[in-house]
Scaffold this motif. Structure first.
Motif, short mmCIF file in Angstrom:
data_model
loop_
_atom_site.label_atom_id
_atom_site.label_comp_id
_atom_site.label_asym_id
_atom_site.label_seq_id
_atom_site.Cartn_x
_atom_site.Cartn_y
_atom_site.Cartn_z
N GLY A 190 0.95 -0.84 0.21
CA GLY A 190 -0.37 0.25 -0.56
C GLY A 190 1.16 1.33 0.05
O GLY A 190 2.13 1.22 0.83
N LEU A 201 -4.99 -0.86 2.35
CA LEU A 201 -4.42 -1.28 0.55
C LEU A 201 -3.31 -2.00 0.50
O LEU A 201 -3.71 -2.88 -0.71
CB LEU A 201 -4.25 0.52 -0.49
CG LEU A 201 -4.40 1.59 -0.29
CD1 LEU A 201 -3.71 2.63 0.01
CD2 LEU A 201 -5.67 1.34 -1.21
N LYS A 204 -5.22 -5.39 -0.06
CA LYS A 204 -6.37 -5.40 -0.96
C LYS A 204 -5.58 -6.09 -2.23
O LYS A 204 -5.77 -6.40 -3.12
CB LYS A 204 -6.73 -3.85 -1.35
CG LYS A 204 -8.64 -3.58 -0.31
CD LYS A 204 -8.48 -2.54 -0.98
CE LYS A 204 -10.08 -2.44 -0.19
NZ LYS A 204 -10.67 -0.79 -0.83
N ALA A 205 -4.15 -5.58 -2.25
CA ALA A 205 -3.06 -5.62 -2.83
C ALA A 205 -2.94 -6.81 -3.40
O ALA A 205 -2.95 -7.70 -4.51
CB ALA A 205 -1.75 -5.32 -2.98
N ARG A 208 -5.26 -8.74 -5.58
CA ARG A 208 -5.25 -9.19 -7.44
C ARG A 208 -4.03 -10.93 -7.84
O ARG A 208 -3.65 -11.48 -6.69
CB ARG A 208 -3.81 -8.13 -8.17
CG ARG A 208 -5.17 -6.31 -7.27
CD ARG A 208 -3.50 -5.48 -7.90
NE ARG A 208 -2.51 -6.34 -9.06
CZ ARG A 208 -1.90 -4.86 -8.52
NH1 ARG A 208 -1.65 -4.14 -7.79
NH2 ARG A 208 -0.23 -4.97 -10.21
N HIS A 214 -0.40 -3.09 -12.02
CA HIS A 214 -1.16 -1.51 -11.68
C HIS A 214 -1.22 -0.69 -13.19
O HIS A 214 -0.42 -1.18 -14.19
CB HIS A 214 0.03 -0.66 -10.96
CG HIS A 214 -1.20 -0.22 -10.06
ND1 HIS A 214 -1.36 1.39 -11.30
CD2 HIS A 214 -1.71 0.22 -9.00
CE1 HIS A 214 -2.60 1.73 -10.08
NE2 HIS A 214 -2.52 1.23 -9.18
N SER A 250 2.25 -6.67 -5.83
CA SER A 250 1.29 -5.46 -5.82
C SER A 250 1.12 -5.26 -5.54
O SER A 250 1.13 -5.13 -4.60
CB SER A 250 0.04 -6.48 -5.98
OG SER A 250 0.47 -8.06 -6.78
N GLU A 252 -0.75 -0.82 -4.32
CA GLU A 252 -2.04 -0.37 -4.66
C GLU A 252 -1.88 1.20 -3.81
O GLU A 252 -1.04 1.44 -2.61
CB GLU A 252 -2.98 -1.06 -4.16
CG GLU A 252 -3.72 -1.99 -4.28
CD GLU A 252 -4.41 -2.07 -5.99
OE1 GLU A 252 -4.91 -1.16 -6.29
OE2 GLU A 252 -4.14 -2.76 -7.00
#
Length: 279
Positions: A190, A201, A204-205, A208, A214, A250, A252
């Protein structure tokens, strides 16, 4: 206005818990297979082969792919035109988790942080809600093991640290973790927001697809740079050394304050488990 019953939400969470705890997501399996083909060291190849065999046995025998079936993290995107009828949303989610973890003999890992008394049913879930447009509910179930969760970190950087500082923080986190989170790891990052939203964040990443990028080119460049440097560390699969210390990074991103640059790194082990549905 569309009405959705709490019983339907409970059933959906039940199904997601079962799916997530029994299977790797396909992009994770593909990443592990690529890593096995690319590794040259005997130890690294052995470790990756064992991880893939374990995944096959779990799917075939319908057993948990990892004994740590994790903290049940549930992300719920709720359309503002939805009315939930029946129980509270949190109660419906917890009931789905409780039933799934009992029926499928998943390990119950949730306890009081002080007394360490186990709740005995893996609840409460960590429920994060977001109001979005529409008349549907999107649910994501992420069983988060703590061998990797314990290796996660948050940095409150100064803006002057910039992109180099962000990449340094990601790499340092993985380097300090070493073999503890069962690598090759998946790093969810994040960038921005506040102390608390930055961590969400990062979580949430992790939902993916492994290997996805991204849409912002500068953020994708951070992902690529961090992944390259992590794999140059030589930690390797399960700490045996090799080219693959991580299968993905990943990121976000969210706006932040002019005086800050929060960066959170949420480490996931090689066992990337996640299931999604829309009601």
């Amino acid at each position: 206005m569309r009405t959705i019953s709490s019983e339907e939400i409970e059933r959906a969470v039940y199904r997601l818990a079962r799916e997530a705890c029994l299977h790797l997501i396909p992009s994770c399996r593909a990443a592990l297979e690529r890593a096995e083909r690319s590794e040259e060291g005997e130890g690294a190849r052995f470790a990756l082969s064992a991880l893939l065999k374990n995944a096959d046995i779990a799917a075939e025998e319908q057993m948990a792919i990892c004994q740590d079936t994790g903290y049940a993290v549930v992300l719920a995107e709720i359309g503002q035109e939805v009315h939930i009828e029946g129980k509270l949303l949190a109660d419906a989610v917890d009931d789905g988790v409780r039933k799934a973890y009992k029926d499928f003999c998943f390990r119950k890992s949730i306890c009081d942080p002080i007394t360490r008394a186990n709740t005995a049913d893996n609840t409460p879930a960590a429920l994060h809600t977001e109001i979005v447009a529409g008349d549907k509910i999107a649910l994501t179930f992420l069983p988060k093991g703590f061998g990797s969760e314990n290796m996660s970190r948050i940095y409150m950087l100064t803006p002057a640290k910039g992109i180099d500082g962000i990449v340094d923080a990601i790499v340092e986190t993985v380097a300090l973790a070493g073999s503890k989170p069962c690598p090759p790891v998946y790093a969810g990052v994040g960038i921005g927001g506040t102390f608390d939203t930055c961590a969400l964040l990062a979580k949430k990443a992790l939902t993916r697809e492994v290997g996805s990028h991204h849409p912002r080119k500068d953020v994708a460049a951070i992902e690529e740079a961090a992944l390259q440097r992590i794999n140059d560390l030589g930690i390797g699969p399960q700490g045996f050394g090799g080219k693959t210390s991580a299968i993905g990074v990943s990121c976000e991103i969210a706006p932040t304050h002019i005086a800050g640059l929060p960066v959170a790194i949420n480490i996931q082990c090689h066992c990337v488990r996640c299931a999604k549905t829309v009601i």
